[in-house]
Design an enzyme around this catalytic site. Structure first.
Site, mmCIF file in Angstrom:
data_model
loop_
_atom_site.group_PDB
_atom_site.id
_atom_site.type_symbol
_atom_site.label_atom_id
_atom_site.label_comp_id
_atom_site.label_asym_id
_atom_site.label_seq_id
_atom_site.Cartn_x
_atom_site.Cartn_y
_atom_site.Cartn_z
ATOM 1 N N ARG A 43 0.822 -1.209 0.000
ATOM 2 C CA ARG A 43 0.000 0.000 0.000
ATOM 3 C C ARG A 43 0.860 1.266 0.000
ATOM 4 O O ARG A 43 0.552 2.262 -0.666
ATOM 5 C CB ARG A 43 -0.926 -0.014 1.224
ATOM 6 C CG ARG A 43 -1.849 1.207 1.317
ATOM 7 C CD ARG A 43 -2.873 1.005 2.434
ATOM 8 N NE ARG A 43 -3.829 2.094 2.540
ATOM 9 C CZ ARG A 43 -3.853 2.966 3.550
ATOM 10 N NH1 ARG A 43 -2.962 2.867 4.527
ATOM 11 N NH2 ARG A 43 -4.749 3.922 3.589
ATOM 12 N N HIS A 47 0.654 4.286 -2.582
ATOM 13 C CA HIS A 47 0.420 5.659 -2.155
ATOM 14 C C HIS A 47 1.593 6.569 -2.515
ATOM 15 O O HIS A 47 1.401 7.771 -2.716
ATOM 16 C CB HIS A 47 0.105 5.729 -0.655
ATOM 17 C CG HIS A 47 -1.299 5.317 -0.331
ATOM 18 N ND1 HIS A 47 -1.980 5.768 0.778
ATOM 19 C CD2 HIS A 47 -2.166 4.503 -0.985
ATOM 20 C CE1 HIS A 47 -3.201 5.245 0.787
ATOM 21 N NE2 HIS A 47 -3.331 4.462 -0.264
ATOM 22 N N ASP A 55 8.609 8.420 -5.976
ATOM 23 C CA ASP A 55 9.778 9.254 -5.646
ATOM 24 C C ASP A 55 10.060 9.268 -4.147
ATOM 25 O O ASP A 55 10.816 10.107 -3.664
ATOM 26 C CB ASP A 55 9.523 10.692 -6.113
ATOM 27 C CG ASP A 55 8.386 11.359 -5.329
ATOM 28 O OD1 ASP A 55 7.585 10.627 -4.685
ATOM 29 O OD2 ASP A 55 8.303 12.604 -5.344
ATOM 30 N N SER A 57 8.251 10.248 -1.845
ATOM 31 C CA SER A 57 7.698 11.427 -1.149
ATOM 32 C C SER A 57 6.855 11.002 0.048
ATOM 33 O O SER A 57 6.718 11.752 1.016
ATOM 34 C CB SER A 57 6.867 12.278 -2.115
ATOM 35 O OG SER A 57 5.878 11.491 -2.759
ATOM 36 N N ASN A 75 -3.331 8.618 5.104
ATOM 37 C CA ASN A 75 -2.158 7.809 5.437
ATOM 38 C C ASN A 75 -1.892 7.621 6.928
ATOM 39 O O ASN A 75 -1.222 6.665 7.326
ATOM 40 C CB ASN A 75 -0.903 8.433 4.805
ATOM 41 C CG ASN A 75 -0.854 8.233 3.305
ATOM 42 O OD1 ASN A 75 -1.342 7.223 2.790
ATOM 43 N ND2 ASN A 75 -0.279 9.188 2.589
ATOM 44 N N HIS A 174 -6.199 -5.894 -2.252
ATOM 45 C CA HIS A 174 -7.017 -5.983 -1.030
ATOM 46 C C HIS A 174 -7.251 -7.433 -0.595
ATOM 47 O O HIS A 174 -8.017 -7.681 0.326
ATOM 48 C CB HIS A 174 -8.349 -5.241 -1.212
ATOM 49 C CG HIS A 174 -8.214 -3.751 -1.193
ATOM 50 N ND1 HIS A 174 -9.250 -2.897 -1.465
ATOM 51 C CD2 HIS A 174 -7.130 -2.971 -0.927
ATOM 52 C CE1 HIS A 174 -8.810 -1.638 -1.367
ATOM 53 N NE2 HIS A 174 -7.540 -1.658 -1.048
ATOM 54 N N THR A 175 -6.570 -8.366 -1.209
ATOM 55 C CA THR A 175 -6.582 -9.753 -0.739
ATOM 56 C C THR A 175 -5.717 -9.914 0.507
ATOM 57 O O THR A 175 -5.782 -10.934 1.182
ATOM 58 C CB THR A 175 -6.097 -10.718 -1.843
ATOM 59 O OG1 THR A 175 -6.089 -12.053 -1.336
ATOM 60 C CG2 THR A 175 -4.678 -10.380 -2.284
ATOM 61 N N SER A 230 -8.203 -15.498 4.092
ATOM 62 C CA SER A 230 -6.743 -15.646 3.924
ATOM 63 C C SER A 230 -6.066 -14.277 3.922
ATOM 64 O O SER A 230 -5.580 -13.816 2.891
ATOM 65 C CB SER A 230 -6.432 -16.396 2.620
ATOM 66 O OG SER A 230 -7.022 -15.747 1.508
ATOM 67 N N ASP A 235 -3.871 -14.008 -3.040
ATOM 68 C CA ASP A 235 -4.639 -15.003 -3.800
ATOM 69 C C ASP A 235 -5.868 -14.307 -4.379
ATOM 70 O O ASP A 235 -5.997 -13.084 -4.267
ATOM 71 C CB ASP A 235 -5.027 -16.186 -2.889
ATOM 72 C CG ASP A 235 -5.834 -15.763 -1.659
ATOM 73 O OD1 ASP A 235 -6.408 -14.643 -1.657
ATOM 74 O OD2 ASP A 235 -5.907 -16.548 -0.696
#
Length: 308
Positions: A43, A47, A55, A57, A75, A174-175, A230, A235
């Site tokens: 993530r 982001h 970069d 940041s 965040n 999002h698994t 899981s 997956d």
């Protein structure tokens, strides 16, 4: 994208041959302690890349005169894994001072996170340089929200050069990982001002989520897994959840509301190998978004602060 030629696989082969091994070692050590850090690093790379390109940041700390990306409500407090990047950076500075960028460390760590959770391994083209600007305000305009519908998601990803299929493919991240209750509690208690729950949410699942996320709570420590069956495995469980109306976010479940994205959800759900390949291809593409190369930017000494 002209960028493709500027990054190269094995960029540090001669200048810092152990670079990718050192990053992987730090990801492994962190994952052994807390599996969720892998999702955090994937993530974090996303982001980073969607705001000013890849970069680093997102790693810059706020100062008295500037609120940085990491302290945007998008965040903070949810981004995690910063210490993995810090640890890798300090080890790399000890063996190859001033060579490996923070942006590349993050791209390597995201790849290692996909791999350690059971996804496919892949080569990461490198040679990114670190940016010198990080503005909290830019996260809100560049990052998709968990409340977005399929059209908003499609537009958000199109703005960064991704097709709708690639958006559905990348949503599969999002698994793994977890969500804070605040990102979906509107679907449980007061959906669109109706005082009731989102009708597109499976009732049994909604009841379980209500137990985990009491109404009105703003406790930042309340979290639930994104893919409960899981949560630490890369997956296609995410897509199977959506088919069963168990997508956690509006931005997950909305993929069933459009014929094209729904057919991608169904295709991915029954073709794990195909999805795995598409996912790594999309991750490599994302890792090349608006990168700084050559003499642009800098190689930060400490990933949290720009060089003085």
């Amino acid at each position: 994208m002209g960028v493709l030629s500027q990054l190269q696989v094995g960029f540090y082969a001669n200048s810092c041959g152990l670079a990718e091994f050192i990053v992987k070692d730090e990801v492994r050590a962190a994952f052994a302690k807390e599996k969720g850090v892998a999702a955090g690093l994937v993530r974090m790379h996303f982001h980073d890349c969607f705001v000013r390109g890849c970069d680093a940041s997102v790693l810059i700390d706020s100062t008295p005169s500037n609120t940085a990306e990491k302290d945007s409500p998008v965040n903070n407090p949810s981004l995690r894994g910063f210490e993995v990047i810090d640890n890798a950076k300090s080890r790399l500075e000890a063996v190859c001072k001033g060579i490996v960028s923070c942006a590349d460390i993050l791209a390597f760590a995201a790849r290692d996170s996909v791999e350690i959770t059971g996804g496919l391994g892949y080569d990461v083209p490198a040679g990114r340089r670190d940016g010198k600007i990080s503005l909290s305000s830019e996260t809100l305009t560049n990052l998709p929200s968990p409340t977005f519908n399929v059209n908003q998601l499609t537009q958000s990803f199109a703005n960064k050069g991704f097709s709708q299929d690639e958006m559905v493919t990348l949503s599969g991240a999002h698994t793994i990982g977890r969500s804070h209750c605040t990102s979906f509690s509107n679907r449980l208690y007061n959906f669109n001002g109706t005082n009731s729950q989102d009708p597109s949410l499976d009732a049994t699942y909604a009841a379980r989520l209500k137990q985990q996320c009491p109404q009105g709570s703003t406790d930042p420590s309340l979290v639930v897994p994104m893919n409960p069956s899981s949560p630490s495995t890369t997956d296609v469980g995410y897509y199977i959840d959506i088919q069963a109306n168990r997508g956690l976010f509006t931005s997950d479940q909305t993929l069933l509301t459009n014929p094209a994205t729904a057919s991608q959800v169904n295709l991915n759900a029954r073709n794990p190998i195909l999805w795995g390949r598409k996912f790594v291809a999309a991750m490599v593409k994302m890792g090349q978004l608006d990168v700084l190369t050559g003499t642009s930017g800098e190689i930060r000494t400490n990933c949290r602060v720009i060089n003085s």
